[in-house]
Design a protein around this motif. Structure first.
Motif, PDB file in Angstrom:
ATOM      1  N   GLN A 233      -4.456 -31.505 -38.322  1.00 37.84           N
ATOM      2  CA  GLN A 233      -4.647 -30.231 -37.653  1.00 37.84           C
ATOM      3  C   GLN A 233      -4.327 -29.104 -38.622  1.00 37.84           C
ATOM      4  N   LEU A 234      -4.977 -27.980 -38.410  1.00 38.33           N
ATOM      5  CA  LEU A 234      -4.752 -26.834 -39.274  1.00 38.33           C
ATOM      6  C   LEU A 234      -4.796 -25.561 -38.444  1.00 38.33           C
ATOM      7  N   TRP A 235      -3.772 -24.726 -38.566  1.00 36.21           N
ATOM      8  CA  TRP A 235      -3.761 -23.413 -37.925  1.00 36.21           C
ATOM      9  C   TRP A 235      -4.428 -22.434 -38.877  1.00 36.21           C
ATOM     10  N   ASP A 236      -5.515 -21.808 -38.450  1.00 34.91           N
ATOM     11  CA  ASP A 236      -6.237 -20.803 -39.226  1.00 34.91           C
ATOM     12  C   ASP A 236      -5.810 -19.435 -38.696  1.00 34.91           C
ATOM     13  N   GLU A 237      -4.763 -18.872 -39.307  1.00 34.00           N
ATOM     14  CA  GLU A 237      -4.184 -17.632 -38.793  1.00 34.00           C
ATOM     15  C   GLU A 237      -5.159 -16.464 -38.881  1.00 34.00           C
ATOM     16  N   ASP A 238      -5.973 -16.413 -39.937  1.00 31.64           N
ATOM     17  CA  ASP A 238      -6.921 -15.307 -40.099  1.00 31.64           C
ATOM     18  C   ASP A 238      -7.903 -15.214 -38.938  1.00 31.64           C
ATOM     19  N   ASN A 239      -8.297 -16.367 -38.378  1.00 28.45           N
ATOM     20  CA  ASN A 239      -9.253 -16.395 -37.272  1.00 28.45           C
ATOM     21  C   ASN A 239      -8.606 -16.747 -35.940  1.00 28.45           C
ATOM     22  N   ALA A 240      -7.275 -16.830 -35.887  1.00 27.71           N
ATOM     23  CA  ALA A 240      -6.530 -17.203 -34.672  1.00 27.71           C
ATOM     24  C   ALA A 240      -7.143 -18.453 -34.051  1.00 27.71           C
ATOM     25  N   ARG A 241      -7.297 -19.478 -34.895  1.00 24.91           N
ATOM     26  CA  ARG A 241      -8.000 -20.692 -34.481  1.00 24.91           C
ATOM     27  C   ARG A 241      -7.205 -21.911 -34.919  1.00 24.91           C
ATOM     28  N   PHE A 242      -7.156 -22.909 -34.058  1.00 22.80           N
ATOM     29  CA  PHE A 242      -6.511 -24.175 -34.363  1.00 22.80           C
ATOM     30  C   PHE A 242      -7.610 -25.213 -34.491  1.00 22.80           C
ATOM     31  N   ASP A 243      -7.751 -25.822 -35.666  1.00 22.09           N
ATOM     32  CA  ASP A 243      -8.823 -26.776 -35.925  1.00 22.09           C
ATOM     33  C   ASP A 243      -8.276 -28.189 -36.049  1.00 22.09           C
ATOM     34  N   PHE A 244      -9.031 -29.150 -35.519  1.00 21.16           N
ATOM     35  CA  PHE A 244      -8.691 -30.558 -35.612  1.00 21.16           C
ATOM     36  C   PHE A 244      -9.754 -31.240 -36.462  1.00 21.16           C
ATOM     37  N   TYR A 245      -9.323 -31.993 -37.439  1.00 21.64           N
ATOM     38  CA  TYR A 245     -10.230 -32.681 -38.350  1.00 21.64           C
ATOM     39  C   TYR A 245     -10.065 -34.185 -38.191  1.00 21.64           C
ATOM     40  N   LYS A 246     -11.145 -34.911 -38.438  1.00 20.12           N
ATOM     41  CA  LYS A 246     -11.068 -36.366 -38.440  1.00 20.12           C
ATOM     42  C   LYS A 246     -11.935 -36.894 -39.570  1.00 20.12           C
ATOM     43  N   GLY A 247     -11.327 -37.107 -40.703  1.00 22.03           N
ATOM     44  CA  GLY A 247     -12.001 -37.736 -41.833  1.00 22.03           C
ATOM     45  C   GLY A 247     -13.177 -36.956 -42.387  1.00 22.03           C
ATOM     46  N   SER A 248     -13.183 -35.626 -42.266  1.00 21.44           N
ATOM     47  CA  SER A 248     -14.277 -34.843 -42.837  1.00 21.44           C
ATOM     48  C   SER A 248     -13.751 -33.471 -43.230  1.00 21.44           C
ATOM     49  N   ASP A 249     -14.622 -32.707 -43.898  1.00 17.37           N
ATOM     50  CA  ASP A 249     -14.233 -31.363 -44.311  1.00 17.37           C
ATOM     51  C   ASP A 249     -14.509 -30.321 -43.237  1.00 17.37           C
ATOM     52  N   SER A 250     -15.195 -30.709 -42.157  1.00 16.36           N
ATOM     53  CA  SER A 250     -15.508 -29.786 -41.074  1.00 16.36           C
ATOM     54  C   SER A 250     -14.717 -30.178 -39.836  1.00 16.36           C
ATOM     55  N   PRO A 251     -14.176 -29.200 -39.130  1.00 14.75           N
ATOM     56  CA  PRO A 251     -13.404 -29.546 -37.936  1.00 14.75           C
ATOM     57  C   PRO A 251     -14.283 -30.151 -36.844  1.00 14.75           C
ATOM     58  N   THR A 252     -13.726 -31.118 -36.129  1.00 14.46           N
ATOM     59  CA  THR A 252     -14.437 -31.728 -35.004  1.00 14.46           C
ATOM     60  C   THR A 252     -14.124 -30.997 -33.708  1.00 14.46           C
ATOM     61  N   LEU A 253     -12.997 -30.270 -33.679  1.00 11.53           N
ATOM     62  CA  LEU A 253     -12.601 -29.519 -32.499  1.00 11.53           C
ATOM     63  C   LEU A 253     -11.895 -28.253 -32.963  1.00 11.53           C
ATOM     64  N   SER A 254     -12.311 -27.109 -32.410  1.00 15.07           N
ATOM     65  CA  SER A 254     -11.688 -25.832 -32.747  1.00 15.07           C
ATOM     66  C   SER A 254     -11.262 -25.133 -31.469  1.00 15.07           C
ATOM     67  N   VAL A 255     -10.046 -24.607 -31.488  1.00 16.44           N
ATOM     68  CA  VAL A 255      -9.541 -23.834 -30.358  1.00 16.44           C
ATOM     69  C   VAL A 255      -9.370 -22.403 -30.841  1.00 16.44           C
ATOM     70  N   ASP A 256     -10.229 -21.510 -30.343  1.00 13.67           N
ATOM     71  CA  ASP A 256     -10.193 -20.088 -30.684  1.00 13.67           C
ATOM     72  C   ASP A 256      -9.218 -19.410 -29.730  1.00 13.67           C
ATOM     73  N   THR A 257      -7.974 -19.231 -30.169  1.00 15.12           N
ATOM     74  CA  THR A 257      -6.941 -18.704 -29.284  1.00 15.12           C
ATOM     75  C   THR A 257      -7.128 -17.217 -28.996  1.00 15.12           C
ATOM     76  N   ALA A 258      -7.736 -16.485 -29.903  1.00 14.03           N
ATOM     77  CA  ALA A 258      -7.932 -15.041 -29.699  1.00 14.03           C
ATOM     78  C   ALA A 258      -8.890 -14.762 -28.545  1.00 14.03           C
ATOM     79  N   ASN A 259      -9.918 -15.611 -28.380  1.00  8.52           N
ATOM     80  CA  ASN A 259     -10.930 -15.397 -27.343  1.00  8.52           C
ATOM     81  C   ASN A 259     -10.899 -16.453 -26.243  1.00  8.52           C
TER      82      ASN A 259
END
Length: 188
Positions: A97-123
């Motif tokens: 998991q990675l917290w992306d503070e610039d975009n107020a987003r919490f991303d979940f990754y599974k064996g790839s460079d692109s997130p499989t699930l993103s939670v946009d907390t700002a919106n």
């Protein structure tokens, strides 16, 4: 008087505090309080701790911010709460998991460079296969034609669609499907 050795400097230049045989340039051993404090002054400092469970923790003055490395996890938090937990494993199928503070987003990754699930907390939006969801739930299945599956374990499944004054239902039962104002199967 206590004549025990408190500090030793070896011929190799290694310094030992609490040990007479240091193996590193600086080695501090204290099983009862395994900590090292680095301070600017009496109220601005950071404490490094190593626990009997093998966890390594860095805590700021007052314990209000910390980094904790345990097993395959890196915990970052404030106070007593874990704000972010990252999991690391050599197996590429294990996620992290990675917290992306610039975009107020919490991303979940599974064996790839692109997130499989993103939670946009700002919106207050969730993206599955979508890093910038534009709706409350935004699903991008890429080249897979079947985008979602809703399953019920009995003989009927219903999806409710509602606005401020209307409820409509998509129903399936006994190999039939209906769309309408009732939450049970009806004829069209």
């Amino acid at each position: 008087a206590d004549n025990s050795t408190m500090m030793r400097i070896t011929s190799a230049g290694n310094v030992g505090i609490g040990t007479t045989g240091p193996n590193n340039k600086l080695e501090v051993l204290d099983a009862s309080n395994p900590a090292l404090r680095i301070a600017y002054d009496g109220s601005n400092y950071v404490t490094h701790q190593y626990t009997s469970a093998g966890n390594y923790k860095i805590v700021t003055a007052g314990g209000n911010r910390y980094v904790d490395l345990e097993s395959n996890y890196l915990n970052i938090g404030t106070g007593q709460d874990v704000d972010i937990r990252l999991q690391f494993n050599a197996n590429s199928n294990v996620g992290y998991q990675l917290w992306d503070e610039d975009n107020a987003r919490f991303d979940f990754y599974k064996g790839s460079d692109s997130p499989t699930l993103s939670v946009d907390t700002a919106n207050a939006r969730v993206g599955i296969g979508e890093t910038s969801p534009v709706r409350k739930l935004d699903v991008n299945s890429s080249t897979t034609d079947i985008v979602a599956r809703f399953t019920s374990t009995d003989n009927r499944a219903t999806i409710q669609l509602s606005d401020n004054d209307t409820n409509r239902y998509i129903n399936t039962e006994n190999s039939a499907i209906s769309l309408g104002p009732n939450s049970s199967l009806h004829s069209n």
